[in-house]
Design a protein around this motif. Structure first.
Motif, PDB file in Angstrom:
ATOM      1  N   GLY A 119       5.670   1.955   0.590  1.00 43.55           N
ATOM      2  CA  GLY A 119       5.126   1.064  -0.703  1.00 43.55           C
ATOM      3  C   GLY A 119       5.686   0.915  -1.953  1.00 43.55           C
ATOM      4  O   GLY A 119       5.166   0.034  -2.556  1.00 43.55           O
TER       5      GLY A 119
ATOM      6  N   GLN B 258       0.824  -1.035   0.313  1.00 38.82           N
ATOM      7  CA  GLN B 258      -0.091   0.658   0.030  1.00 38.82           C
ATOM      8  C   GLN B 258       0.711   1.168   0.111  1.00 38.82           C
ATOM      9  O   GLN B 258       1.912   1.579   0.748  1.00 38.82           O
ATOM     10  CB  GLN B 258      -1.192  -0.547   1.333  1.00 38.82           C
TER      11      GLN B 258
ATOM     12  N   GLN C 299       1.714   5.193   0.830  1.00 38.99           N
ATOM     13  CA  GLN C 299       1.510   5.892   1.452  1.00 38.99           C
ATOM     14  C   GLN C 299       2.138   6.674   1.694  1.00 38.99           C
ATOM     15  O   GLN C 299       3.752   7.136   1.112  1.00 38.99           O
ATOM     16  CB  GLN C 299       1.358   5.352   2.837  1.00 38.99           C
TER      17      GLN C 299
END
Length: 121
Positions: free
Chosen positions: A26, A1, A3
Motif C-alpha cells: 500500500g 490501503q 497493510q
C-alpha cells in the motif's frame, strides 16, 4: 490501503529458530522506522527490536536479529535459541513519518495482525 502482514510464526522446540517476516503493501516504508513487538498471554505488548531505514537497529535480545530489505518492503526478525518465555504473538509496526525508531508502541502508526510463536520445552 496500507497493510503490514506478518508470517513465519509457528511452534518450535526450545533451542530452535524461527524467522519472522513483515511484508508491507500500500505504500513504501523505505524512509520509516519499523519494529517488532510481542504480547504474551495476559501481558502487555512489549518492545522486541526496531530498525531505521539505514539499518541502525536495537534489539532487547541478543538472540534476535532484525533486518530489512527496503527494495522488497519487507522486514525480518531472526530468532535463535528460542525459549518457552518467548512464546507470544509477534507484531510488526511502522511509523508514518520519516523518523528514528521508538521502543514504545505509541511511536508507531501502522500495525500488523500478529503471528503466533509458541516455544515448547
Amino acid at each position: 490501503q496500507v497493510q503490514l502482514v506478518e508470517s513465519g510464526g509457528g511452534t518450535v522446540q526450545a533451542g530452535g529458530s524461527l524467522r519472522l517476516s513483515c511484508t508491507a503493501s500500500g505504500r513504501t516504508f523505505i524512509g520509516n522506522a519499523m519494529a517488532w513487538f510481542r504480547q504474551g498471554p495476559g501481558q502487555e505488548r512489549e518492545f522486541v527490536a526496531a530498525i531505521n531505514w539505514d539499518g541502525e537497529n536495537k534489539s532487547v535480545e541478543g538472540r534476535f536479529t532484525i533486518s530489512r530489505d527496503n527494495a522488497k518492503n519487507i522486514m525480518y526478525l531472526q530468532m535463535n535459541a528460542l525459549k518457552p518465555e518467548d512464546t507470544a504473538v509477534y507484531y510488526c509496526a511502522a511509523t508514518d513519518n520519516y523518523t528514528s525508531y521508538y521502543v514504545f508502541t505509541w511511536g508507531y502508526d501502522y500495525w500488523g495482525q500478529g503471528t503466533q510463536v509458541t516455544v515448547s520445552s
